[in-house]
Design a protein around this motif. Structure first.
Motif, short mmCIF file in Angstrom:
data_model
loop_
_atom_site.label_atom_id
_atom_site.label_comp_id
_atom_site.label_asym_id
_atom_site.label_seq_id
_atom_site.Cartn_x
_atom_site.Cartn_y
_atom_site.Cartn_z
N MET A 1 11.27 -8.44 45.51
CA MET A 1 11.59 -7.44 46.52
C MET A 1 10.50 -6.37 46.56
SD MET A 1 15.08 -5.19 46.87
CE MET A 1 14.64 -3.95 45.66
N LEU A 2 10.17 -5.90 47.72
CA LEU A 2 9.17 -4.86 47.86
C LEU A 2 9.66 -3.53 47.27
CD1 LEU A 2 8.04 -5.39 51.57
CD2 LEU A 2 6.82 -6.07 49.51
N GLU A 3 8.72 -2.79 46.69
CA GLU A 3 9.07 -1.46 46.21
C GLU A 3 9.27 -0.49 47.36
OE1 GLU A 3 6.43 0.23 43.27
OE2 GLU A 3 5.95 -1.76 42.54
N LEU A 4 8.56 -0.73 48.47
CA LEU A 4 8.52 0.21 49.58
C LEU A 4 8.05 1.59 49.08
CD1 LEU A 4 11.77 -0.68 51.55
CD2 LEU A 4 9.43 -1.18 52.23
N ARG A 5 6.84 1.61 48.57
CA ARG A 5 6.29 2.86 48.03
C ARG A 5 6.25 3.95 49.09
NH1 ARG A 5 1.34 0.16 44.53
NH2 ARG A 5 2.69 -0.99 43.11
N PRO A 6 6.47 5.20 48.65
CA PRO A 6 6.68 6.29 49.62
C PRO A 6 5.43 6.96 50.16
CG PRO A 6 7.01 7.10 47.40
CD PRO A 6 6.72 5.61 47.28
N ASN A 7 4.24 6.48 49.75
CA ASN A 7 3.03 7.19 50.19
C ASN A 7 1.82 6.28 50.22
OD1 ASN A 7 3.01 7.05 47.27
ND2 ASN A 7 1.23 8.40 47.37
N CYS A 8 0.75 6.78 50.87
CA CYS A 8 -0.52 6.06 50.93
C CYS A 8 -1.31 6.32 49.64
CB CYS A 8 -1.32 6.55 52.13
SG CYS A 8 -3.02 5.96 52.18
N GLU A 9 -1.84 5.27 49.03
CA GLU A 9 -2.59 5.43 47.78
C GLU A 9 -3.88 6.20 47.98
OE1 GLU A 9 -3.68 2.25 45.14
OE2 GLU A 9 -1.70 1.36 45.30
N THR A 10 -4.42 6.15 49.18
CA THR A 10 -5.71 6.78 49.42
C THR A 10 -5.58 8.25 49.80
OG1 THR A 10 -6.70 4.69 50.08
CG2 THR A 10 -7.80 6.69 50.85
N CYS A 11 -4.74 8.58 50.76
CA CYS A 11 -4.68 9.96 51.25
C CYS A 11 -3.36 10.64 50.95
CB CYS A 11 -4.98 10.00 52.75
SG CYS A 11 -3.68 9.25 53.75
N ASP A 12 -2.42 9.93 50.31
CA ASP A 12 -1.14 10.50 49.88
C ASP A 12 -0.26 10.94 51.04
OD1 ASP A 12 0.70 11.04 47.89
OD2 ASP A 12 0.07 13.13 47.66
N THR A 13 -0.48 10.42 52.22
CA THR A 13 0.41 10.74 53.32
C THR A 13 1.75 10.02 53.10
OG1 THR A 13 0.43 11.02 55.73
CG2 THR A 13 -0.12 8.83 54.92
N ASP A 14 2.82 10.61 53.63
CA ASP A 14 4.14 10.01 53.44
C ASP A 14 4.30 8.74 54.27
OD1 ASP A 14 4.98 11.93 51.67
OD2 ASP A 14 5.91 13.18 53.20
N LEU A 15 4.84 7.71 53.67
CA LEU A 15 5.09 6.44 54.36
C LEU A 15 6.52 5.98 54.08
CD1 LEU A 15 1.78 4.55 53.52
CD2 LEU A 15 2.42 5.52 55.72
N PRO A 16 7.49 6.66 54.70
CA PRO A 16 8.88 6.25 54.49
C PRO A 16 9.12 4.87 55.10
CG PRO A 16 8.74 7.85 56.26
CD PRO A 16 7.36 7.76 55.65
N ASN A 17 10.21 4.24 54.69
CA ASN A 17 10.60 2.97 55.30
C ASN A 17 10.62 3.12 56.82
OD1 ASN A 17 11.79 0.27 55.33
ND2 ASN A 17 13.65 1.31 56.00
N GLY A 18 9.98 2.18 57.50
CA GLY A 18 9.93 2.25 58.96
C GLY A 18 8.62 2.82 59.47
N ALA A 19 7.86 3.51 58.61
CA ALA A 19 6.56 4.03 59.02
C ALA A 19 5.57 2.88 59.14
CB ALA A 19 6.05 5.05 58.01
N SER A 20 4.49 3.12 59.87
CA SER A 20 3.45 2.11 60.00
C SER A 20 2.62 2.09 58.72
CB SER A 20 2.59 2.43 61.21
OG SER A 20 1.59 1.45 61.34
N ALA A 21 2.90 1.13 57.84
CA ALA A 21 2.22 1.05 56.55
C ALA A 21 1.65 -0.33 56.34
CB ALA A 21 3.22 1.36 55.43
N TYR A 22 0.63 -0.41 55.49
CA TYR A 22 0.02 -1.70 55.16
C TYR A 22 0.09 -1.92 53.66
CZ TYR A 22 -1.85 -2.16 59.86
OH TYR A 22 -1.96 -2.30 61.20
N ILE A 23 0.29 -3.18 53.26
CA ILE A 23 0.34 -3.51 51.84
C ILE A 23 -0.49 -4.75 51.56
CG2 ILE A 23 2.64 -2.52 51.45
CD1 ILE A 23 3.79 -5.36 51.61
#
Ligand code: ZN
Ligand code: ZN
Length: 76
Positions: A1-23
């Motif tokens: 199962m994905l952790e769904l991490r809450p932020n970007c590793e590079t710039c630390d912007t918030d990435l809540p579930n549903g945000a446009s994020a890449y893994i």
């Protein structure tokens, strides 16, 4: 199962579930501008490709909550 991490590793912007994020396959997590611009859709940690992170349906977040542990790479 994905952790769904809450932020970007590079710039630390918030990435809540549903945000446009890449893994990547190890779930290194980045925001869209970092993934597409800075990293050209290639994970800077492992060299794997970055793909859009799936959204977890709201009804499942109670039973399977998203991670709250922030991961940031200071080197970017
Ligand atoms: Zn970012
Ligand atoms: Zn990676």
């Amino acid at each position: 199962m994905l952790e769904l991490r809450p932020n970007c590793e590079t710039c630390d912007t918030d990435l809540p579930n549903g945000a446009s994020a890449y893994i990547c396959t190890f779930e290194c997590t980045f925001c869209a501008p970092c993934a597409e611009g800075t990293h050209k859709r290639t994970c800077p940690n492992c060299g794997g490709d970055l793909q859009a992170r799936p959204t977890r349906p709201e009804r499942l977040l109670g039973k399977y909550p998203a991670s709250t542990k922030r991961v940031v790479k200071k080197a970017g």
